[in-house]
Write a protein that holds these residues in place. Structure first.
Motif, PDB file in Angstrom:
ATOM      1  N   ASP A   7      -2.820  -8.596  -2.802  1.00 12.62           N
ATOM      2  CA  ASP A   7      -1.412  -8.507  -3.194  1.00 12.62           C
ATOM      3  C   ASP A   7      -0.829  -7.176  -2.755  1.00 12.62           C
ATOM      4  OD1 ASP A   7      -1.485 -11.020  -4.624  1.00 12.62           O
ATOM      5  OD2 ASP A   7      -2.610  -9.967  -6.188  1.00 12.62           O
ATOM      6  N   LEU A   8      -1.654  -6.131  -2.795  1.00 12.37           N
ATOM      7  CA  LEU A   8      -1.204  -4.791  -2.411  1.00 12.37           C
ATOM      8  C   LEU A   8      -2.289  -4.096  -1.616  1.00 12.37           C
ATOM      9  CD1 LEU A   8       0.680  -2.284  -2.598  1.00 12.37           C
ATOM     10  CD2 LEU A   8      -0.464  -1.716  -4.765  1.00 12.37           C
ATOM     11  N   PHE A   9      -1.890  -3.507  -0.488  1.00 11.29           N
ATOM     12  CA  PHE A   9      -2.799  -2.672   0.290  1.00 11.29           C
ATOM     13  C   PHE A   9      -2.168  -1.287   0.383  1.00 11.29           C
ATOM     14  CE2 PHE A   9      -5.101  -0.774   3.706  1.00 11.29           C
ATOM     15  CZ  PHE A   9      -6.360  -1.366   3.667  1.00 11.29           C
ATOM     16  N   VAL A  10      -2.875  -0.285  -0.133  1.00 12.32           N
ATOM     17  CA  VAL A  10      -2.381   1.093  -0.151  1.00 12.32           C
ATOM     18  C   VAL A  10      -3.080   1.882   0.948  1.00 12.32           C
ATOM     19  CG1 VAL A  10      -2.099   3.183  -1.518  1.00 12.32           C
ATOM     20  CG2 VAL A  10      -2.018   0.941  -2.635  1.00 12.32           C
ATOM     21  N   ILE A  11      -2.304   2.600   1.732  1.00 16.42           N
ATOM     22  CA  ILE A  11      -2.860   3.473   2.773  1.00 16.42           C
ATOM     23  C   ILE A  11      -2.723   4.910   2.301  1.00 16.42           C
ATOM     24  CG2 ILE A  11      -2.772   4.162   5.190  1.00 16.42           C
ATOM     25  CD1 ILE A  11      -1.430   1.536   5.830  1.00 16.42           C
ATOM     26  N   GLY A  12      -3.848   5.535   1.970  1.00 18.14           N
ATOM     27  CA  GLY A  12      -3.848   6.916   1.501  1.00 18.14           C
ATOM     28  C   GLY A  12      -4.198   7.009   0.033  1.00 18.14           C
ATOM     29  N   ALA A  13      -5.333   7.647  -0.280  1.00 17.36           N
ATOM     30  CA  ALA A  13      -5.797   7.766  -1.664  1.00 17.36           C
ATOM     31  C   ALA A  13      -5.547   9.160  -2.212  1.00 17.36           C
ATOM     32  CB  ALA A  13      -7.273   7.396  -1.770  1.00 17.36           C
ATOM     33  N   LEU A 138       1.742  -0.326   0.878  1.00 19.31           N
ATOM     34  CA  LEU A 138       2.284   0.950   0.414  1.00 19.31           C
ATOM     35  C   LEU A 138       1.710   2.078   1.251  1.00 19.31           C
ATOM     36  CD1 LEU A 138       3.940   2.600  -1.685  1.00 19.31           C
ATOM     37  CD2 LEU A 138       1.823   2.774  -3.010  1.00 19.31           C
ATOM     38  N   VAL A 139       2.581   2.850   1.871  1.00 18.13           N
ATOM     39  CA  VAL A 139       2.173   4.007   2.674  1.00 18.13           C
ATOM     40  C   VAL A 139       2.259   5.251   1.796  1.00 18.13           C
ATOM     41  CG1 VAL A 139       2.631   5.382   4.736  1.00 18.13           C
ATOM     42  CG2 VAL A 139       3.010   2.899   4.766  1.00 18.13           C
ATOM     43  N   ALA A 140       1.127   5.913   1.604  1.00 14.99           N
ATOM     44  CA  ALA A 140       1.070   7.115   0.758  1.00 14.99           C
ATOM     45  C   ALA A 140       0.157   8.137   1.431  1.00 14.99           C
ATOM     46  CB  ALA A 140       0.571   6.758  -0.635  1.00 14.99           C
TER      47      ALA A 140
END
Length: 455
Positions: A7-13, A138-140
């Motif tokens: 549902d969500l893929f986040v780039i950057g932890a 989400l780009v973070a």
């Protein structure tokens, strides 16, 4: 309905990405977060957390010097950089483990790989050579320090490198006049390194309250930092003894270390965002709306990569608001109108709201209340260094527009003052608040007569 791997893929932890992933997973979303470096991002690994530990270390020498005024006889004062560095890195590793554990307990999958956006709902894992689909991306990815375009600047280090120095330099030059430059200059100075600050502007801390800027520059000079403004670095040369920093006026400074702290740039290079249709500004920052949504409806961005306000709490709040809005069913915004912030120089600065100059430009009538005094501790310690406080008020509505503090624990004070300012407190509210005595903070609620009235 389209079916996606997540549902969500986040780039950057980093701080923003981790918060968004945790909260979204808590709402039941299937979440994955990709990180090519270490969990925790700039703040935990190479920013505010280890830097604050360095600030603490740098202030102990001053505490030892002050101790004699309070009757303490202090002996050995040697500083072991290697021992401190090892302790600092242990704490960073501990926090990294906590961040990773929180993600896993929330149900988010951690992927140790570089992720590149290849479409509105698609990312490519570079090392694994695998494509993943997601309903939302989400780009973070934060930002990174950049070196100025000056000959020989490749010999300089950035703030990222300061935590891994093999040894303290004998002398240091800091190029820049922002809060990162001044914080590291204070750290080096406190650890006994003769330090010069070179800034091309007419005064350090551009954008902050002018009086605070002037007083901090003077205080840093009094503490032994060679703060030079209105100077241009023409080049850096490698020499047999170390480095030589050439100035535009023909002067030169010999040094062992040059720290370039002149700016940061969003980490969007090679992420594939433009190919996917995401609009970036001229600096490479991702352009988003109030809900952190980009020009591509399924792709969002939070934190430093948007270049809104380069502060960890902003990234965290934006990440949380994104998850609440998209996965929690409750539209949420990050309020960036009044952000409390601290500059961990010595002395420290805390600020929120409008400077005196900005308030006068935006309001027809402004009253300014000020206090300047020697903190109680400094009297017995024999220090002449003074604290400074300023409260900027709209004289028509009585609302507090800004508060600016320089002195010990300014960061702690401004966090609490920030609550009042964010709630719309008036000067009358400050006046009705009982003082805590003896404290420095009581000055904020005992100021009665304006020092300046602007009409």
């Amino acid at each position: 309905m389209a079916s996606f791997d997540y549902d969500l893929f986040v780039i950057g932890a980093g701080s923003g990405g981790v918060r968004a992933a945790r909260i979204a997973a808590g709402y039941g979303a299937r979440v994955a977060i990709a990180e090519e470096s270490r969990i925790g991002g700039t703040c935990v690994i190479r920013g505010c957390v280890p830097k604050k530990l360095m600030v603490y270390a740098s202030r102990i020498a001053g505490d030892l010097n002050d101790a004699a005024g309070f009757g303490w006889a202090v002996g050995d004062r040697r500083f072991d950089w290697s021992a401190f560095q090892a302790a600092m890195q242990r704490e960073v590793a501990r926090l990294e483990g906590i961040y990773a554990g929180n993600l896993q307990r929330a149900g988010a999958e951690i992927i140790r790989d570089r992720a590149v956006v290849t479409g509105p709902n698609e990312v490519r894992l570079v090392a694994a050579e695998r494509t993943i689909t997601a309903g939302r991306i989400l780009v973070a990815t934060g930002n990174r320090p950049v070196l100025p375009d000056v000959p020989g600047m490749e010999h300089a280090v950035t703030s990222n490198d300061m935590f891994d120095l093999p040894a303290l330099p004998e002398k240091a030059v800091v190029v820049g006049g922002g809060y990162i430059a001044l914080e590291f200059a204070s750290i080096l100075n406190g650890l006994g390194v003769p330090t010069s600050v070179l800034y091309r502007g007419e005064q350090v801390l551009r954008g902050f309250d002018r009086e605070v800027r002037d007083k901090l520059a003077d205080a840093l000079r009094t503490r032994g930092i060679d703060v030079r403004t209105g100077v241009q670095v023409a080049g850096i040369d490698k020499t047999a003894a170390g480095l030589a920093v050439r100035l535009a006026d023909g002067a030169a400074l010999d040094t062992d270390l040059v720290l370039a702290a002149t700016g940061r740039r969003p980490n969007t290079t090679g992420l594939g965002l433009e190919t996917a249709g995401v609009t970036l500004d001229e600096s490479g920052a991702v352009i988003v709306n109030a809900l952190s949504q980009t020009s591509v409806s399924s792709i969002y961005a939070v934190g430093d990569v948007t270049n809104h306000a380069q502060l960890t709490p902003v990234a965290i709040r934006e990440g949380h608001a994104f998850a609440d809005t998209v996965f929690g069913g409750k539209e949420s915004f990050a309020d960036l109108t009044a952000i409390p912030t601290a500059i961990f120089t010595t002395p420290e600065v805390g600020t929120i709201g409008l400077s005196e100059e900005a308030a006068c430009a935006a309001h027809t009538a402004v009253d300014v209340y000020k206090a300047e005094f020697r903190p109680m501790r400094n009297i017995l310690a024999g220090r002449d260094e003074r604290s400074f406080m300023k409260v900027v008020v709209d004289a028509v509505t009585d609302r507090v527009l800004g508060v600016h503090i320089m002195g010990p624990e300014a960061g702690e004070m401004i966090q609490l003052v920030g609550i009042a300012v964010a709630m719309g407190a008036t000067k009358g509210d400050f006046d009705r608040t009982m003082a805590v005595h003896p404290t420095a903070a009581e000055e904020l609620v005992t100021l009665r007569t304006p020092s300046t009235r602007h009409r």
